[in-house]
Design a protein around this motif. Structure first.
Motif, PDB file in Angstrom:
ATOM      1  N   TYR A 146       0.749  -1.346   0.048  1.00  5.98           N
ATOM      2  CA  TYR A 146      -0.065  -0.056   0.162  1.00  5.98           C
ATOM      3  C   TYR A 146       0.854   0.981  -0.106  1.00  5.98           C
ATOM      4  O   TYR A 146       1.776   1.303   0.921  1.00  5.98           O
ATOM      5  CB  TYR A 146      -0.951   0.088   1.510  1.00  5.98           C
ATOM      6  CG  TYR A 146      -1.736   1.409   1.511  1.00  5.98           C
ATOM      7  CD1 TYR A 146      -1.198   2.116   2.268  1.00  5.98           C
ATOM      8  CD2 TYR A 146      -2.883   1.636   0.656  1.00  5.98           C
ATOM      9  CE1 TYR A 146      -1.759   3.550   2.094  1.00  5.98           C
ATOM     10  CE2 TYR A 146      -3.382   2.814   0.613  1.00  5.98           C
ATOM     11  CZ  TYR A 146      -2.930   3.623   1.732  1.00  5.98           C
ATOM     12  OH  TYR A 146      -3.752   4.924   1.802  1.00  5.98           O
ATOM     13  N   VAL A 205       1.378   5.535  -1.071  1.00  7.91           N
ATOM     14  CA  VAL A 205       0.525   6.820  -1.668  1.00  7.91           C
ATOM     15  C   VAL A 205       1.242   7.863  -2.508  1.00  7.91           C
ATOM     16  O   VAL A 205       2.486   7.608  -2.346  1.00  7.91           O
ATOM     17  CB  VAL A 205       0.249   7.575  -0.237  1.00  7.91           C
ATOM     18  CG1 VAL A 205      -0.181   9.057  -0.383  1.00  7.91           C
ATOM     19  CG2 VAL A 205      -0.829   7.137   0.360  1.00  7.91           C
ATOM     20  N   PHE A 230       3.121  10.836  -3.799  1.00  4.04           N
ATOM     21  CA  PHE A 230       3.623  12.024  -2.993  1.00  4.04           C
ATOM     22  C   PHE A 230       3.990  13.146  -4.196  1.00  4.04           C
ATOM     23  O   PHE A 230       4.126  12.856  -5.213  1.00  4.04           O
ATOM     24  CB  PHE A 230       4.787  11.840  -2.497  1.00  4.04           C
ATOM     25  CG  PHE A 230       4.535  10.926  -1.126  1.00  4.04           C
ATOM     26  CD1 PHE A 230       5.063   9.608  -1.040  1.00  4.04           C
ATOM     27  CD2 PHE A 230       3.981  11.390  -0.032  1.00  4.04           C
ATOM     28  CE1 PHE A 230       4.867   8.805  -0.006  1.00  4.04           C
ATOM     29  CE2 PHE A 230       3.663  10.731   0.999  1.00  4.04           C
ATOM     30  CZ  PHE A 230       4.178   9.391   1.225  1.00  4.04           C
ATOM     31  N   THR A 241       3.486  14.920   5.303  1.00  4.32           N
ATOM     32  CA  THR A 241       2.095  13.716   4.826  1.00  4.32           C
ATOM     33  C   THR A 241       1.490  13.344   6.106  1.00  4.32           C
ATOM     34  O   THR A 241       2.051  13.539   7.215  1.00  4.32           O
ATOM     35  CB  THR A 241       2.785  12.883   4.149  1.00  4.32           C
ATOM     36  OG1 THR A 241       1.877  11.723   3.896  1.00  4.32           O
ATOM     37  CG2 THR A 241       3.949  12.102   4.943  1.00  4.32           C
ATOM     38  N   TYR A 242       0.083  13.099   5.886  1.00  6.97           N
ATOM     39  CA  TYR A 242      -0.689  12.489   6.863  1.00  6.97           C
ATOM     40  C   TYR A 242      -0.711  11.216   6.628  1.00  6.97           C
ATOM     41  O   TYR A 242      -1.212  10.224   7.508  1.00  6.97           O
ATOM     42  CB  TYR A 242      -1.978  13.033   6.921  1.00  6.97           C
ATOM     43  CG  TYR A 242      -2.049  14.445   7.418  1.00  6.97           C
ATOM     44  CD1 TYR A 242      -1.655  15.692   6.410  1.00  6.97           C
ATOM     45  CD2 TYR A 242      -2.162  14.778   8.711  1.00  6.97           C
ATOM     46  CE1 TYR A 242      -1.904  16.953   6.861  1.00  6.97           C
ATOM     47  CE2 TYR A 242      -2.284  16.094   9.092  1.00  6.97           C
ATOM     48  CZ  TYR A 242      -2.201  17.099   8.243  1.00  6.97           C
ATOM     49  OH  TYR A 242      -2.192  18.484   8.611  1.00  6.97           O
ATOM     50  N   ALA A 243      -0.100  10.593   5.736  1.00  5.75           N
ATOM     51  CA  ALA A 243      -0.251   9.230   5.242  1.00  5.75           C
ATOM     52  C   ALA A 243       0.814   8.251   6.155  1.00  5.75           C
ATOM     53  O   ALA A 243       1.886   7.733   5.534  1.00  5.75           O
ATOM     54  CB  ALA A 243       0.039   8.984   3.739  1.00  5.75           C
ATOM     55  N   ARG A 244       0.544   7.981   7.372  1.00  7.90           N
ATOM     56  CA  ARG A 244       1.329   7.275   8.108  1.00  7.90           C
ATOM     57  C   ARG A 244       1.411   5.639   7.656  1.00  7.90           C
ATOM     58  O   ARG A 244       2.357   5.152   7.976  1.00  7.90           O
ATOM     59  CB  ARG A 244       0.765   7.208   9.464  1.00  7.90           C
ATOM     60  CG  ARG A 244       0.803   8.639  10.183  1.00  7.90           C
ATOM     61  CD  ARG A 244       0.226   8.602  11.733  1.00  7.90           C
ATOM     62  NE  ARG A 244       0.857   7.460  12.434  1.00  7.90           N
ATOM     63  CZ  ARG A 244       1.684   7.875  13.248  1.00  7.90           C
ATOM     64  NH1 ARG A 244       2.472   9.004  13.116  1.00  7.90           N
ATOM     65  NH2 ARG A 244       2.438   6.740  13.945  1.00  7.90           N
ATOM     66  N   SER A 245       0.343   5.356   6.964  1.00  8.08           N
ATOM     67  CA  SER A 245       0.104   3.859   6.481  1.00  8.08           C
ATOM     68  C   SER A 245       0.837   3.592   5.480  1.00  8.08           C
ATOM     69  O   SER A 245       0.555   2.603   4.747  1.00  8.08           O
ATOM     70  CB  SER A 245      -1.372   3.332   6.578  1.00  8.08           C
ATOM     71  OG  SER A 245      -2.025   4.359   5.892  1.00  8.08           O
ATOM     72  N   CYS A 246       1.327   4.435   4.848  1.00  3.85           N
ATOM     73  CA  CYS A 246       2.224   4.207   3.519  1.00  3.85           C
ATOM     74  C   CYS A 246       3.369   3.526   3.667  1.00  3.85           C
ATOM     75  O   CYS A 246       4.191   3.620   4.635  1.00  3.85           O
ATOM     76  CB  CYS A 246       2.594   6.134   3.139  1.00  3.85           C
ATOM     77  SG  CYS A 246       3.343   5.588   1.227  1.00  3.85           S
ATOM     78  N   VAL A 273       6.263  13.340   8.868  1.00  4.43           N
ATOM     79  CA  VAL A 273       5.270  12.620   9.117  1.00  4.43           C
ATOM     80  C   VAL A 273       4.296  12.986  10.382  1.00  4.43           C
ATOM     81  O   VAL A 273       4.791  13.224  11.379  1.00  4.43           O
ATOM     82  CB  VAL A 273       5.619  11.265   9.370  1.00  4.43           C
ATOM     83  CG1 VAL A 273       4.251  10.043   9.404  1.00  4.43           C
ATOM     84  CG2 VAL A 273       6.572  10.539   8.368  1.00  4.43           C
ATOM     85  N   LYS A 326       6.340   1.207   7.641  1.00  3.94           N
ATOM     86  CA  LYS A 326       5.246   2.194   7.502  1.00  3.94           C
ATOM     87  C   LYS A 326       6.296   3.542   7.609  1.00  3.94           C
ATOM     88  O   LYS A 326       6.692   3.601   8.667  1.00  3.94           O
ATOM     89  CB  LYS A 326       4.043   1.857   7.783  1.00  3.94           C
ATOM     90  CG  LYS A 326       3.500   0.586   7.644  1.00  3.94           C
ATOM     91  CD  LYS A 326       2.625   0.442   6.290  1.00  3.94           C
ATOM     92  CE  LYS A 326       2.167  -0.745   6.309  1.00  3.94           C
ATOM     93  NZ  LYS A 326       1.127  -0.936   5.317  1.00  3.94           N
TER      94      LYS A 326
END
Lengths: 86, 160
Positions: A11, A13, A15, A26-31, A44, A63
């Motif tokens: 998974y 994201v 950028f 970024t707010y996408a911690r699960s990237c 992050v 991640k």
């Protein structure tokens, strides 16, 4: 921990493109950290602020959120001994 | 006691059970070894002919066991600490690393996690910095008089 099924692929994201050396907020911690991210700088979100993370080769399967702690570290502050330690 | 690959194995036990005493071999692997080498699972280790013992040690050399396995395990944990991830930090402090609660429980993790780390320091003051790029251990500052007395006063206070 089983993790994401391998056949699905990691998974990640997309950028925004930034000049090299500039951090990406970024707010996408699960990237998932992909090999192409190595050497890039991210900031992050941890709920409160942005934590700078410079990606190294060892970080690749992890991640982004793993490197931005969300809780303040617990430190036991020893109290003043005026009251005799009670 | 049969001395095999750095481990003393109990003679009187059955072969699969005896093999589990090796770090890195559990009952499943031990049974596989017995199947591969045509050793009856109920056979005792003491009753094995010399040639079978040699065959076992030859097969075990291909497995990752004992010191090699311990080294790999501690290397992996050290790597987690070095990259500065959440799991590495938990090992560094000796807390559970799999999302458990620490308000109650957590004693096993405090006992077991991060044993192999050189940076792990036990103490009352837990404000350790995040893992830096170098892995040199943090040199503790000399304690003040109040900090050395504090544990003692707390201990005394418990019995008052």
């Amino acid at each position: 921990m089983v993790g994401r099924a391998v056949w699905k692929g990691p998974y990640f994201v997309p950028f925004p493109v930034v000049p090299p050396g500039q951090a990406v907020q970024t707010y996408a911690r699960s990237c998932t950290i992909l090999p192409s991210y190595v050497g890039r700088k991210f900031e992050v979100h941890n709920g409160n602020s942005f934590i700078p993370v410079t990606v190294t080769e060892d970080m690749v399967g992890h991640k982004l959120g793993e490197f931005a702690f969300t809780r303040k570290k617990f430190s036991f502050k020893k109290k003043d001994d005026k009251k005799g330690g009670r | 006691m049969l001395y095999l690959l750095g481990v003393n194995l109990p003679d009187h036990k059955q072969v699969p059970t005896a093999l589990t005493h090796i770090y890195g071999i559990g009952i499943h692997q031990a049974q596989k070894i017995c199947h591969k080498l045509a050793i009856h699972p109920r056979c005792r280790l003491a009753h094995l002919p010399e040639q079978k013992v040699t065959e076992i040690s030859q097969l075990l050399n291909t497995y990752k066991i004992e010191a090699e396995l311990r080294r790999e395990r501690s290397n992996r944990i050290e790597q987690l600490v070095q990259i500065g991830c959440y799991r590495g930090d938990r090992h560094k402090h000796g807390y559970p690393a799999n999302g458990q609660r620490t308000r109650p429980n957590g004693k096993t993790a405090k006992k077991l996690n991060g044993r192999s780390l050189s940076v792990r320091s036990r103490g009352f003051c837990t404000s350790l910095p995040l893992a830096s790029t170098t892995s040199t251990p943090r040199v503790p500052s000399p304690p003040s008089i109040s900090s050395t007395l504090a544990p003692i006063t707390r201990l005394i206070a418990r019995f008052i």
